[in-house]
Design a protein around this motif. Sequence first.
Motif, short mmCIF file in Angstrom:
data_model
loop_
_atom_site.label_atom_id
_atom_site.label_comp_id
_atom_site.label_asym_id
_atom_site.label_seq_id
_atom_site.Cartn_x
_atom_site.Cartn_y
_atom_site.Cartn_z
N PRO A 275 40.55 -44.20 4.65
CA PRO A 275 39.38 -44.41 5.50
C PRO A 275 39.27 -43.41 6.64
O PRO A 275 38.17 -43.10 7.10
N ARG A 276 40.41 -42.88 7.07
CA ARG A 276 40.35 -41.87 8.14
C ARG A 276 39.61 -40.63 7.68
O ARG A 276 38.93 -39.97 8.49
N TYR A 277 39.71 -40.30 6.41
CA TYR A 277 38.99 -39.14 5.90
C TYR A 277 37.49 -39.38 5.96
O TYR A 277 36.72 -38.51 6.38
N GLY A 278 37.06 -40.56 5.52
CA GLY A 278 35.64 -40.87 5.60
C GLY A 278 35.14 -40.86 7.03
O GLY A 278 34.05 -40.33 7.32
N LEU A 279 35.92 -41.41 7.95
CA LEU A 279 35.52 -41.42 9.35
C LEU A 279 35.54 -40.01 9.94
O LEU A 279 34.72 -39.67 10.80
N THR A 280 36.47 -39.18 9.47
CA THR A 280 36.50 -37.78 9.91
C THR A 280 35.23 -37.06 9.48
O THR A 280 34.65 -36.28 10.25
N VAL A 281 34.79 -37.32 8.26
CA VAL A 281 33.56 -36.68 7.77
C VAL A 281 32.36 -37.16 8.59
O VAL A 281 31.47 -36.36 8.92
N LEU A 282 32.32 -38.44 8.93
CA LEU A 282 31.24 -38.93 9.80
C LEU A 282 31.28 -38.21 11.14
O LEU A 282 30.23 -37.85 11.70
N GLY A 283 32.48 -38.01 11.68
CA GLY A 283 32.60 -37.27 12.94
C GLY A 283 32.14 -35.83 12.81
O GLY A 283 31.52 -35.28 13.74
N GLU A 284 32.41 -35.20 11.66
CA GLU A 284 31.94 -33.83 11.43
C GLU A 284 30.42 -33.77 11.39
O GLU A 284 29.82 -32.83 11.91
N ILE A 285 29.81 -34.77 10.76
CA ILE A 285 28.34 -34.80 10.71
C ILE A 285 27.77 -34.92 12.12
O ILE A 285 26.81 -34.23 12.48
N ALA A 286 28.37 -35.80 12.94
CA ALA A 286 27.90 -35.96 14.31
C ALA A 286 28.12 -34.68 15.12
O ALA A 286 27.26 -34.26 15.90
N ALA A 287 29.29 -34.04 14.93
CA ALA A 287 29.58 -32.82 15.68
C ALA A 287 28.60 -31.70 15.31
O ALA A 287 28.12 -30.96 16.19
N ARG A 288 28.28 -31.56 14.01
CA ARG A 288 27.33 -30.54 13.60
C ARG A 288 25.94 -30.84 14.18
O ARG A 288 25.21 -29.93 14.60
N ALA A 289 25.57 -32.11 14.22
CA ALA A 289 24.26 -32.48 14.77
C ALA A 289 24.17 -32.20 16.26
O ALA A 289 23.09 -31.90 16.78
N LEU A 290 25.30 -32.27 16.97
CA LEU A 290 25.31 -32.06 18.41
C LEU A 290 25.55 -30.61 18.80
O LEU A 290 25.59 -30.29 19.99
N SER A 291 25.71 -29.72 17.81
CA SER A 291 25.94 -28.32 18.12
C SER A 291 24.69 -27.71 18.74
O SER A 291 23.56 -28.17 18.49
N PRO A 292 24.84 -26.68 19.60
CA PRO A 292 23.66 -26.09 20.28
C PRO A 292 22.59 -25.59 19.33
O PRO A 292 21.40 -25.62 19.66
N GLY A 293 22.95 -25.15 18.15
CA GLY A 293 21.96 -24.62 17.22
C GLY A 293 21.17 -25.70 16.50
O GLY A 293 20.16 -25.39 15.87
N VAL A 294 21.61 -26.95 16.57
CA VAL A 294 20.94 -28.04 15.86
C VAL A 294 20.29 -29.01 16.84
O VAL A 294 19.10 -29.29 16.78
N ASN A 295 21.11 -29.57 17.76
CA ASN A 295 20.60 -30.50 18.77
C ASN A 295 19.84 -31.67 18.16
O ASN A 295 18.75 -32.03 18.59
N GLU A 296 20.42 -32.28 17.16
CA GLU A 296 19.81 -33.44 16.50
C GLU A 296 20.56 -34.69 16.95
O GLU A 296 21.46 -35.19 16.28
N PHE A 297 20.19 -35.21 18.12
CA PHE A 297 20.91 -36.34 18.69
C PHE A 297 20.66 -37.62 17.88
O PHE A 297 21.47 -38.54 17.94
N GLY A 298 19.57 -37.68 17.14
CA GLY A 298 19.31 -38.86 16.33
C GLY A 298 20.37 -39.08 15.27
O GLY A 298 20.74 -40.22 14.98
N VAL A 299 20.88 -37.99 14.68
CA VAL A 299 21.94 -38.11 13.69
C VAL A 299 23.21 -38.65 14.33
O VAL A 299 23.90 -39.51 13.77
N ALA A 300 23.54 -38.16 15.54
CA ALA A 300 24.72 -38.67 16.24
C ALA A 300 24.58 -40.15 16.56
O ALA A 300 25.55 -40.91 16.46
#
Length: 414
Positions: A275-300
């Motif tokens: 389950p940590r792997y699945g949660l890590t992937v969720l964290g990666e999705i949130a981190a990519r959404a919060l990156s300056p080039g994306v700024n998609e706070f809704g995904v986070a």
Amino acid sequence: MPSWLFQLSRALNRLWVTVGLYSALGIAAALASAQFGHLVPSDFSLKLGSDSVDDILSILASSMLAVATFSLATLVTAYTSLVGSVSPRAAELLVSDGGVRRSLATFVGAFVYSIVGIIAVHTGYYGAEGRVILFFVTLAVLTLVVLAMLRWIGQLSQLGQIGDLVGRVVAVTEKALRARPILCARASEGRPAGEPDCTLTADEVGYVQNVDLDGLAAFAERRSVRVHLEVLPGELVHAGARLVSVEGARLTDEETEELRGKIAVGARRTFEQDPRYGLTVLGEIAARALSPGVNEFGVAREVTARTVRLLAEWTREAEEPDTPPDVTVPPLGIDALLEEALGPVARYGASNPSLQCELQRALLALARTDDARMAAAARRLSRAALGHARAALKRRGDFLEVRRASAPVLRGDA
């Protein structure tokens, strides 16, 4: 799960394996039709007029080739888009999805069936009665193709969307949280201190992918020993790292190899028992959404809400594990579960006060659960998130707003 079942499920989750099996089934269906021709009365074959099967097979072959090519191109486009914009590890779930694999395999299998049927018809493989059987089998294949196309149209409306991908990750993570080794680890207090009589060490560098807990229990009962599992699925081990300790007897080389077969170690992490792997992937999705080039706070925000919902339901509904009496499992780190998914939201979204307030409210839901360890982990992450907000927020009013949101979470601290 048993090691052989784990390896089989991993193989069946590959797209080419599923397509290959459906293609083989198509070949078998086309060739087997001639073997049942004796069941058809000769006068019935004349009345049916089964010569139309040639035209049906030709239409099926040409259309299925186009549909299969288009579907594969669509899948590759969606996969490439998700790899570049979300996470390569999350995009793997798109290819391994059972519905996607079955739809594509049905199209390719129908194409192979029609090609083999056309060749067999023109080489005189079928008699008049055999062509009748082929006609009815072709109608059945057409029905399956229509159903697969309807299912595929429904999947195309979601294919490549971030929300759909987050849902897939949440689903596999929920399943992993209910895997038996993880449930036993959640209730584990660790193993008693003391030197074991025998240890099993890893012989390669890799991640623990699967643990056959029932196999370990059967081994312990048969040898009248206690088996102490030293690692959980998802942990990185190196050559010489301890995997299993045995108390009560020395093991032969054959028994050591038998134990080694109960723990699968591979180069990559897998979702099934980790389950940590699945949660890590969720964290990666949130981190990519919060990156300056994306700024998609809704995904986070969606990742935060679905993660907390997942963990809260798991904490409330997780059944008491049936831990084997002669097997001990290391305790599960609750802090790590929270940190993997929500840590990136706390760090990379620290400059957004509304997102931080929402994170604190989400952590409040976990802090008010009956699980003391989950509540303590939620409070620790709340304090860490508050520290990140203090460092990132320029306006004091924004920070005070986040601190007020964190107050109910931290109120349980001593």
